[in-house]
Design an enzyme around this catalytic site. Structure first.
Site, mmCIF file in Angstrom:
data_model
loop_
_atom_site.group_PDB
_atom_site.id
_atom_site.type_symbol
_atom_site.label_atom_id
_atom_site.label_comp_id
_atom_site.label_asym_id
_atom_site.label_seq_id
_atom_site.Cartn_x
_atom_site.Cartn_y
_atom_site.Cartn_z
ATOM 1 N N GLU A 1 -10.734 -0.922 6.178
ATOM 2 C CA GLU A 1 -11.351 -2.094 6.814
ATOM 3 C C GLU A 1 -10.836 -2.325 8.228
ATOM 4 O O GLU A 1 -11.453 -3.056 9.013
ATOM 5 C CB GLU A 1 -11.124 -3.338 5.944
ATOM 6 C CG GLU A 1 -9.765 -4.005 6.042
ATOM 7 C CD GLU A 1 -8.661 -3.313 5.254
ATOM 8 O OE1 GLU A 1 -7.562 -3.896 5.151
ATOM 9 O OE2 GLU A 1 -8.895 -2.196 4.733
ATOM 10 N N CYS B 1 -4.189 -0.816 -0.430
ATOM 11 C CA CYS B 1 -2.783 -1.167 -0.232
ATOM 12 C C CYS B 1 -2.266 -1.987 -1.418
ATOM 13 O O CYS B 1 -2.104 -1.445 -2.500
ATOM 14 C CB CYS B 1 -2.616 -1.893 1.107
ATOM 15 S SG CYS B 1 -0.912 -1.919 1.722
ATOM 16 N N HIS C 1 -5.821 1.535 5.182
ATOM 17 C CA HIS C 1 -6.721 0.390 5.327
ATOM 18 C C HIS C 1 -8.028 0.795 6.021
ATOM 19 O O HIS C 1 -8.112 0.750 7.254
ATOM 20 C CB HIS C 1 -6.044 -0.705 6.154
ATOM 21 C CG HIS C 1 -4.964 -1.437 5.443
ATOM 22 N ND1 HIS C 1 -5.178 -2.626 4.792
ATOM 23 C CD2 HIS C 1 -3.640 -1.152 5.284
ATOM 24 C CE1 HIS C 1 -4.043 -3.057 4.260
ATOM 25 N NE2 HIS C 1 -3.093 -2.173 4.541
#
Length: 217
Positions: free
Chosen positions: A196, A86, A194
């Site tokens: 994660e 990002c 994302h």
């Protein structure tokens, strides 16, 4: 395998990345303040999401001058693995490690949703465990995630097999539905989604886990 997570003023996903790499995958992880230049002992460096330096002027425009980023240039040149997520992707384009730019979303709105994706190239270690054409879903959360580049740059990306991920349903107007790209060598990956945030079933899926496991390969 030791991981470094760069932290800028305004970063807000650094702890999420550390939780994923250290808590979920058991990788020793060190947080690196933007003023540090010592990347020794690290096998990979992650630039997390957020709003580095408040994203004043332009997303990532100020972060590119951080001392840690100057050290990152040498790290990447020596083959070190670099992942920009990002805002981290935006920083990598400003730094020149990846081509193109990330601009305001097509509809000028912040987008926060799960995005269906397609793996286009698995030649990078980050994606080799998925295999080409693998479909996956990762969260996105951005206001300036529209990937833009010249026609010549797009052709270079295509010829180099450097388009890593595409959106299945383009949410932001990115050229050629691009969600993530690599450098020519494949050791640097930038993506707007994302991974994660998709490492544990309790928090919304595990499709991102395989990408981060590429750190171990």
């Amino acid at each position: 395998m030791s991981i470094g997570v760069l932290v800028f003023p305004g970063s807000n996903c650094d702890r999420d990345v550390q939780w994923a790499t250290e808590g979920c995958l058991g990788m020793p992880t060190r947080r690196i303040w933007h003023e540090e230049t010592d990347l020794s002992g690290l096998d990979a460096v992650v630039l997390p999401g957020g709003f580095s330096y408040g994203d004043y002027l332009r997303c990532g425009a100020i972060a590119r001058f951080a001392p840690a980023l100057q050290a990152l240039l040498g790290f990447a040149a020596q083959g070190g693995r670099v992942l920009g997520i990002c805002n981290g992707f935006q920083v990598l384009t400003e730094l020149g490690l990846l081509p193109g730019a990330l601009t305001r979303n097509r509809d000028l709105h912040f987008i926060c949703e799960d995005a269906p994706l397609q793996v286009v190239s698995s030649r990078t270690p980050w994606l080799e465990h998925y295999g080409t054409d693998k479909a996956l879903t990762l969260p996105i959360a951005h206001g300036e995630g529209r990937y833009q580049c010249s026609d010549d740059t797009l052709k270079q990306l295509q010829d180099a097999d450097a388009i890593a991920l595409r959106y299945q349903a383009n949410p932001n107007g990115s050229v050629a539905d691009i969600a993530g790209i690599t450098n020519d060598s494949g050791n640097v990956l930038g993506l707007m989604p994302h991974p994660e945030r998709a490492c544990d079933p309790a928090t919304g899926g595990t499709d991102g886990r395989v990408l981060l496991q590429g750190l171990l390969s």
